[in-house]
Design an enzyme around this catalytic site. Structure first.
Site, PDB file in Angstrom:
ATOM      1  N   HIS A   1       9.414  64.271  59.228  1.00 23.74           N
ATOM      2  CA  HIS A   1      10.834  64.415  59.587  1.00 23.74           C
ATOM      3  C   HIS A   1      11.543  65.450  58.712  1.00 23.74           C
ATOM      4  O   HIS A   1      12.765  65.446  58.639  1.00 23.74           O
ATOM      5  CB  HIS A   1      11.530  63.056  59.489  1.00 23.74           C
ATOM      6  CG  HIS A   1      10.963  62.039  60.427  1.00 23.74           C
ATOM      7  ND1 HIS A   1      11.073  62.148  61.795  1.00 23.74           N
ATOM      8  CD2 HIS A   1      10.229  60.931  60.193  1.00 23.74           C
ATOM      9  CE1 HIS A   1      10.452  61.130  62.377  1.00 23.74           C
ATOM     10  NE2 HIS A   1       9.931  60.376  61.420  1.00 23.74           N
TER      11      HIS A   1
ATOM     12  N   GLU B   1      10.895  64.139  34.843  1.00 23.28           N
ATOM     13  CA  GLU B   1      11.636  63.956  33.603  1.00 23.28           C
ATOM     14  C   GLU B   1      10.910  64.471  32.366  1.00 23.28           C
ATOM     15  O   GLU B   1      11.561  64.926  31.435  1.00 23.28           O
ATOM     16  CB  GLU B   1      12.106  62.508  33.412  1.00 23.28           C
ATOM     17  CG  GLU B   1      11.059  61.479  33.097  1.00 23.28           C
ATOM     18  CD  GLU B   1      11.673  60.101  32.817  1.00 23.28           C
ATOM     19  OE1 GLU B   1      11.014  59.114  33.126  1.00 23.28           O
ATOM     20  OE2 GLU B   1      12.795  60.011  32.281  1.00 23.28           O
TER      21      GLU B   1
ATOM     22  N   ASN C   1      29.652  55.819  19.361  1.00 23.61           N
ATOM     23  CA  ASN C   1      28.805  55.876  20.551  1.00 23.61           C
ATOM     24  C   ASN C   1      29.666  55.407  21.716  1.00 23.61           C
ATOM     25  O   ASN C   1      30.246  54.321  21.646  1.00 23.61           O
ATOM     26  CB  ASN C   1      27.603  54.936  20.348  1.00 23.61           C
ATOM     27  CG  ASN C   1      26.810  54.719  21.624  1.00 23.61           C
ATOM     28  OD1 ASN C   1      26.787  55.574  22.505  1.00 23.61           O
ATOM     29  ND2 ASN C   1      26.168  53.568  21.731  1.00 23.61           N
ATOM     30  N   GLY C   2      29.775  56.223  22.768  1.00 31.80           N
ATOM     31  CA  GLY C   2      30.607  55.827  23.908  1.00 31.80           C
ATOM     32  C   GLY C   2      31.532  56.964  24.289  1.00 31.80           C
ATOM     33  O   GLY C   2      31.312  58.117  23.895  1.00 31.80           O
TER      34      GLY C   2
ATOM     35  N   ARG D   1      17.686  57.691  21.450  1.00 36.00           N
ATOM     36  CA  ARG D   1      18.968  57.464  22.112  1.00 36.00           C
ATOM     37  C   ARG D   1      19.741  58.763  22.346  1.00 36.00           C
ATOM     38  O   ARG D   1      20.712  58.797  23.107  1.00 36.00           O
ATOM     39  CB  ARG D   1      19.841  56.531  21.262  1.00 36.00           C
ATOM     40  CG  ARG D   1      19.253  55.157  21.082  1.00 36.00           C
ATOM     41  CD  ARG D   1      20.169  54.296  20.250  1.00 36.00           C
ATOM     42  NE  ARG D   1      21.430  54.049  20.921  1.00 36.00           N
ATOM     43  CZ  ARG D   1      21.641  53.099  21.803  1.00 36.00           C
ATOM     44  NH1 ARG D   1      20.670  52.283  22.135  1.00 36.00           N
ATOM     45  NH2 ARG D   1      22.816  52.940  22.371  1.00 36.00           N
TER      46      ARG D   1
ATOM     47  N   LYS E   1      17.180  57.693  26.025  1.00 38.57           N
ATOM     48  CA  LYS E   1      16.525  56.465  26.463  1.00 38.57           C
ATOM     49  C   LYS E   1      17.494  55.516  27.155  1.00 38.57           C
ATOM     50  O   LYS E   1      17.207  54.980  28.215  1.00 38.57           O
ATOM     51  CB  LYS E   1      15.876  55.788  25.261  1.00 38.57           C
ATOM     52  CG  LYS E   1      15.097  54.521  25.588  1.00 38.57           C
ATOM     53  CD  LYS E   1      13.858  54.850  26.372  1.00 38.57           C
ATOM     54  CE  LYS E   1      13.034  53.620  26.697  1.00 38.57           C
ATOM     55  NZ  LYS E   1      12.040  53.937  27.743  1.00 38.57           N
TER      56      LYS E   1
ATOM     57  N   LYS F   1       8.625  60.387  37.015  1.00 43.63           N
ATOM     58  CA  LYS F   1       7.926  60.614  35.734  1.00 43.63           C
ATOM     59  C   LYS F   1       7.640  62.088  35.542  1.00 43.63           C
ATOM     60  O   LYS F   1       7.865  62.637  34.469  1.00 43.63           O
ATOM     61  CB  LYS F   1       6.602  59.841  35.685  1.00 43.63           C
ATOM     62  CG  LYS F   1       6.666  58.359  35.464  1.00 43.63           C
ATOM     63  CD  LYS F   1       7.014  57.918  34.061  1.00 43.63           C
ATOM     64  CE  LYS F   1       8.495  57.727  33.909  1.00 43.63           C
ATOM     65  NZ  LYS F   1       9.067  56.491  34.347  1.00 43.63           N
TER      66      LYS F   1
ATOM     67  N   GLU G   1       8.389  56.632  41.752  1.00 43.19           N
ATOM     68  CA  GLU G   1       8.216  56.539  40.292  1.00 43.19           C
ATOM     69  C   GLU G   1       7.351  57.696  39.764  1.00 43.19           C
ATOM     70  O   GLU G   1       7.646  58.275  38.720  1.00 43.19           O
ATOM     71  CB  GLU G   1       7.602  55.169  39.951  1.00 43.19           C
ATOM     72  CG  GLU G   1       7.273  54.934  38.489  1.00 43.19           C
ATOM     73  CD  GLU G   1       8.455  55.022  37.534  1.00 43.19           C
ATOM     74  OE1 GLU G   1       9.597  55.167  37.999  1.00 43.19           O
ATOM     75  OE2 GLU G   1       8.220  54.993  36.319  1.00 43.19           O
TER      76      GLU G   1
ATOM     77  N   CYS H   1      24.544  57.481  22.093  1.00 51.71           N
ATOM     78  CA  CYS H   1      24.168  58.023  20.805  1.00 51.71           C
ATOM     79  C   CYS H   1      23.625  56.862  19.986  1.00 51.71           C
ATOM     80  O   CYS H   1      23.681  55.729  20.413  1.00 51.71           O
ATOM     81  CB  CYS H   1      25.392  58.620  20.130  1.00 51.71           C
ATOM     82  SG  CYS H   1      26.248  59.808  21.196  1.00 51.71           S
TER      83      CYS H   1
ATOM     84  N   TRP I   1      23.998  62.469  21.658  1.00 54.19           N
ATOM     85  CA  TRP I   1      23.692  62.988  22.995  1.00 54.19           C
ATOM     86  C   TRP I   1      25.035  63.438  23.546  1.00 54.19           C
ATOM     87  O   TRP I   1      25.911  62.621  23.836  1.00 54.19           O
ATOM     88  CB  TRP I   1      23.077  61.888  23.860  1.00 54.19           C
ATOM     89  CG  TRP I   1      22.610  62.365  25.203  1.00 54.19           C
ATOM     90  CD1 TRP I   1      21.443  63.012  25.479  1.00 54.19           C
ATOM     91  CD2 TRP I   1      23.294  62.208  26.446  1.00 54.19           C
ATOM     92  NE1 TRP I   1      21.361  63.276  26.825  1.00 54.19           N
ATOM     93  CE2 TRP I   1      22.484  62.795  27.445  1.00 54.19           C
ATOM     94  CE3 TRP I   1      24.508  61.645  26.822  1.00 54.19           C
ATOM     95  CZ2 TRP I   1      22.846  62.825  28.781  1.00 54.19           C
ATOM     96  CZ3 TRP I   1      24.877  61.663  28.157  1.00 54.19           C
ATOM     97  CH2 TRP I   1      24.045  62.259  29.121  1.00 54.19           C
TER      98      TRP I   1
HETATM   99  C1  AGP Z   1      12.753  56.184  33.156  1.00 51.15           C
HETATM  100  O1  AGP Z   1      11.613  56.888  32.839  1.00 51.15           O
HETATM  101  C2  AGP Z   1      13.990  56.883  32.910  1.00 51.15           C
HETATM  102  N1  AGP Z   1      14.089  57.334  31.580  1.00 51.15           N
HETATM  103  C3  AGP Z   1      15.260  56.280  33.491  1.00 51.15           C
HETATM  104  O2  AGP Z   1      15.211  56.483  34.855  1.00 51.15           O
HETATM  105  C4  AGP Z   1      15.562  54.790  33.219  1.00 51.15           C
HETATM  106  O3  AGP Z   1      14.652  53.986  33.906  1.00 51.15           O
HETATM  107  C5  AGP Z   1      17.005  54.485  33.676  1.00 51.15           C
HETATM  108  O4  AGP Z   1      17.882  55.245  32.906  1.00 51.15           O
HETATM  109  C6  AGP Z   1      17.342  53.019  33.550  1.00 51.15           C
HETATM  110  O5  AGP Z   1      17.226  52.554  32.246  1.00 51.15           O
HETATM  111  P1  AGP Z   1      17.217  51.011  31.926  1.00 51.15           P
HETATM  112  O6  AGP Z   1      15.992  50.425  32.518  1.00 51.15           O
HETATM  113  O7  AGP Z   1      17.235  50.927  30.429  1.00 51.15           O
HETATM  114  O8  AGP Z   1      18.455  50.423  32.541  1.00 51.15           O
END
Ligand code: AGP
Length: 619
Positions: free
Chosen positions: A515, A499, A111-112, A27, A614, A496, A492, A2, A85
Site C-alpha cells: 500500500h 536511535e 532538571n525540568g 540522562r 535515557k 533500535k 522495535e 538532566c 540535556w
Molecule cells: C528506547 O530504546 C528508547 N530510548 C525510547 O523509545 C524509550 O523507550 C522511551 O523514551 C520510553 O521510555 P520509558 O520506557 O522509560 O518510559
C-alpha cells in the site's frame, strides 16, 4: 531530562560528584558542571564573597570533558552537580548548570522546565538582575537570592512557590556550609542516607557505590540535608515522615564488566533479566500467574472488559505485543497507544477498562501525564515499571515491577523483554480466569518458563548478525517487516537501528507494504523480515518474494531449519524453534544485535546516541 547530584559530608565532594555524574550521564550528556562549597581556603575558579565561597566548573561535552577542567584536589566538602540535556538555550558553557545568582554565592542545578521563565526573567531584569545564560533554569538562583535573608530553606520555598512547570532542584549557599536544599515537582529526586554523610540525586545509580539506604521524594516535597541527616516538608510547610528504602541490587550491576558498552551487556543479560521478571510469579499447580502488586482481587479482575496500554517508544512496542496477546489468549479487547497522543485527545475512560502505563524509567513525562489524566477521569491505571520508586510506580494504582536491574544504555533492550514477560504473566492470569483450561494454561506457563533458555540459545546468532551488519552497514534506508506479533517487533527493530546508528529505518506491517512502502524497494534498500513458523508464515513469505522480485535485498530472521525462508533470503539469521506465541522474546534479539553492530561499524556512540537521553522527562 538532566541529572542532578549532591553531596554533604566529611569527604572531598568533587570526586563523589564527578563519579555520581558519570552514573547519571545517560540522562543527558551535552554539558555538565559542579559547584563545590568551601568554608575556607582559596581555589581556582572560586566565586569569592563574605564567609564561604563556591568553586564552580562547567563545560560542554561529556563528564570526561568536565573532569579534565576540574582542578586536581579541589577542596570543599559539600556541593552539587548536573549533567544537561539542552531544552532552553544552546549547548554552551554558559548554559551549563550550576547557575549562580549575581553574588556567586547561591548555586542551583535544575532538571525540568520552568514554563513561566519569560515573565520571571523580565520581572528580575526590571529589578536590575543581569542574566548570564539563555536558560529557563537561571531564574531560580536569582529568585532564591531575591528572597534570601540568611535562611536558604526559606528562600528556596519562596522561590519555588513562583515556579510553574516541572522541576527537581538542588541549591547550595556559600555561607551555609554542608547544607543542600532540594525540591521536586515532576522530576525525580532521591536522598541517599550514608554514615555521617548524605547524598541527593536524580536516581540511585549516582549513590549506590556509597549507600543502599534511600528515600524517594514525592512531588511537592522539599528536603534539607546536611552530613547529620535530612528533613522533609510538604507544600504547606508541614513535616513529612519518610520511609528509608533499601536498594536491592549491588553497585556491580551498573558496571560494564567485560563488555564493550552497556547496550551489549544488557542484550546479553536478557536470559537472567527475563528470569527475574518471571521469578516466583508462575504457579505450576494452578497453571496461572501470581501478581501481588496489582492491588485488584479476582472479582475486580473478572469485571475488566477492556485493557488499554499507554507508553512511549520501546515501552509502547511492548504494550502492542501485550495487547495482541491479551486479545488472542484472554479474549479481552485490548489496545496500546502513544501516551503523547492520548493525553491531548480527551480520551474516553470506560468504566470497565483497565489501563497500563508502561515505562522502564517510570519518569517519562508523556506517559506520566497521560496516566494522571486517566486517573483524573476515574480510570484505574497499573504501572509496568523497571525503576523502583519511580513516579509512575508510585502514582499508579498498582502494577508489575519488571526487575530488569538498572538499564544504562539509552537504547532499551533488557527492559523491553522484561516488559513482555510482565504482559505474558498478566495474560496468563486473565486467560485462566476466562476460557483457558488448566491444561492449556500449564502448556503456556511451561513455555513461558522456558523463554530465558531460548533467549540464551538465540544469543548464539551474534556472529551471523555481526556479519550481516557489516555487509549492510553502508545502506542508508532499511525496512523492518513482520505480521501479527512480529509487527511490533519490526517497529522495535527499526527504532533500535534509528536511535543508535542514525540510519533511517521504517517498521511496517508486512501486509501493508504493497500500500505504499514497496515503492522504496531497490537494490540499495534492504528489508529485514521476521518469519516465525506461525499461522502467518506463508503470507510473510509471499511478502518476502514481492520484495525479492523488485530487486530488494532480504535479511530474514527465521526459525532454525526453515530451508524455504533461508533459500529466499539473501541472509538468514536462525533462531530456536518454539511455541509461536513466544517468538517476540527471541526474534527481537537479532534486531537488537543488528542495531548494535551497525552502530559499531559506523563508529557511533552506542550507549549515548546523539540528541537522546535515557529518561525523557519533558513533553
Ligand atoms: C528506547 O530504546 C528508547 N530510548 C525510547 O523509545 C524509550 O523507550 C522511551 O523514551 C520510553 O521510555 P520509558 O520506557 O522509560 O518510559
Amino acid at each position: 531530562m538532566c541529572g542532578i547530584v549532591g553531596y554533604a559530608g566529611p569527604r572531598r565532594a568533587t570526586p563523589i560528584l564527578l563519579e555520581g555524574l558519570k552514573r547519571l550521564e545517560y540522562r543527558g550528556y551535552d554539558s555538565a558542571g559542579i559547584a563545590v562549597g568551601q568554608a575556607g581556603g582559596e581555589a581556582p575558579g572560586s566565586q569569592t564573597g563574605r564567609g564561604g565561597r563556591l568553586a564552580v566548573v562547567k563545560k560542554t561535552g561529556k563528564i570526561a570533558a568536565l573532569r579534565s577542567e576540574v582542578p586536581p584536589e579541589l577542596p570543599g566538602s559539600w556541593g552539587i552537580g548536573h549533567t544537561r540535556w539542552a531544552t532552553h538555550g544552546g549547548v554552551t558553557d554558559a548554559n551549563a548548570h550550576p547557575h549562580l545568582d549575581a553574588s556567586g554565592k547561591i548555586a542551583v542545578v535544575h532538571n525540568g522546565i520552568v514554563e513561566n521563565y519569560r515573565s520571571l526573567r523580565s520581572m528580575l531584569e526590571k529589578e536590575g538582575v543581569r542574566f548570564a545564560s539563555e536558560t529557563d533554569s537561571e531564574v531560580i538562583p536569582h529568585l532564591v537570592a531575591k528572597y534570601y535573608s540568611g535562611d536558604l530553606e526559606a528562600a528556596v520555598k519562596e522561590a519555588i512557590a513562583r515556579l510553574e512547570g516541572t522541576y527537581a532542584v538542588a541549591v547550595i549557599h556559600a555561607d551555609e556550609p554542608g547544607r543542600i536544599v532540594g525540591a521536586r515537582n515532576g522530576g525525580p529526586l532521591v536522598v541517599g542516607v550514608g554514615d555521617g554523610e548524605m547524598f541527593l540525586a536524580s536516581d540511585v545509580n549516582a549513590m549506590i557505590a556509597h549507600t543502599k539506604e534511600v528515600v524517594y521524594l514525592s512531588d511537592g516535597e522539599l528536603v534539607v540535608l546536611d552530613p547529620e541527616g535530612f528533613r522533609t516538608t510538604d507544600r504547606q510547610d508541614r513535616p513529612v515522615a519518610k520511609k528509608v528504602d533499601q536498594v536491592s541490587w549491588e553497585a556491580g550491576a551498573i558496571e560494564k564488566g567485560d563488555f564493550a558498552c552497556y547496550m551489549e551487556k544488557e542484550i546479553f543479560e536478557q536470559p537472567e533479566s527475563i528470569d527475574r521478571a518471571l521469578g516466583g510469579r508462575l504457579e505450576a499447580d494452578s497453571a496461572t500467574a501470581k501478581l501481588g502488586g496489582l492491588n485488584l482481587d479476582r472479582r475486580q479482575l473478572r469485571q475488566v472488559g477492556r485493557v488499554r496500554v499507554i507508553a512511549a517508544g520501546t515501552s509502547w512496542h511492548a504494550g502492542l505485543v501485550g495487547a495482541q496477546l491479551l486479545e488472542s489468549l484472554a479474549r479481552i479487547p485490548a489496545g496500546a497507544e502513544l501516551a503523547s497522543e492520548l493525553r491531548y485527545r480527551n480520551p474516553v475512560v470506560e468504566r470497565d477498562s483497565l489501563w497500563f502505563a508502561v515505562s522502564q524509567s517510570g519518569e517519562t513525562a508523556d506517559t506520566l501525564y497521560a496516566m494522571r489524566e486517566i486517573q483524573r477521569k476515574g480510570g484505574t491505571v497499573l504501572g509496568v515499571c523497571n525503576v523502583v520508586g519511580s513516579t509512575v510506580a508510585r502514582e499508579s494504582d498498582g502494577g508489575i515491577y519488571v526487575h530488569s536491574g538498572p538499564e544504562i544504555a539509552v537504547a532499551s533492550t533488557k527492559a523491553f523483554t522484561s516488559q513482555l514477560a510482565a504482559f505474558y504473566l498478566f495474560t496468563l492470569l486473565m486467560a485462566r480466569m476466562r476460557d483457558l483450561s488448566q491444561a492449556d494454561g500449564a502448556r503456556f506457563a511451561e513455555a513461558l518458563a522456558g523463554v530465558p533458555a531460548k533467549v540464551e540459545e538465540t544469543l548464539r546468532c551474534r556472529g551471523a548478525v555481526q556479519a550481516a551488519a557489516k555487509k549492510y552497514a553502508r545502506a542508508t534506508d532499511f525496512l523492518f517487516l513482520g505480521r501479527g506479533l512480529m509487527y511490533p517487533i519490526a517497529l522495535e527493530g527499526a527504532l533500535k537501528l534509528k536511535e543508535i546508528s542514525y540510519v533511517h529505518a521504517e517498521g511496517y506491517a508486512a501486509g501493508e507494504i504493497k500500500h505504499g512502502p514497496i515503492a522504496l524497494v531497490s537494490p540499495e534498500t534492504p528489508s529485514v523480515f521476521l518469519v516465525p513458523d506461525d499461522a502467518l508464515r506463508e503470507k510473510t513469505i509471499s511478502n518476502m518474494r514481492e520484495i525479492k522480485a523488485r530487486g530488494g535485498p532480504v535479511i530474514a530472521v527465521g526459525v532454525e531449519g526453515d530451508d524455504e525462508v533461508a533459500a529466499i533470503a539473501d541472509d538468514f539469521i536462525p533462531t530456536p524453534r518454539m511455541d509461536p506465541r513466544f517468538y517476540p522474546f527471541t526474534m527481537v534479539v537479532p534486531l537488537q544485535l543488528f542495531a548494535y553492530f551497525t552502530a559499531l561499524e559506523l563508529g557511533r556512540d552506542v550507549d549515548q546516541p546523539r540528541n537522546l537521553a535515557k529518561s525523557v522527562t519533558v513533553e
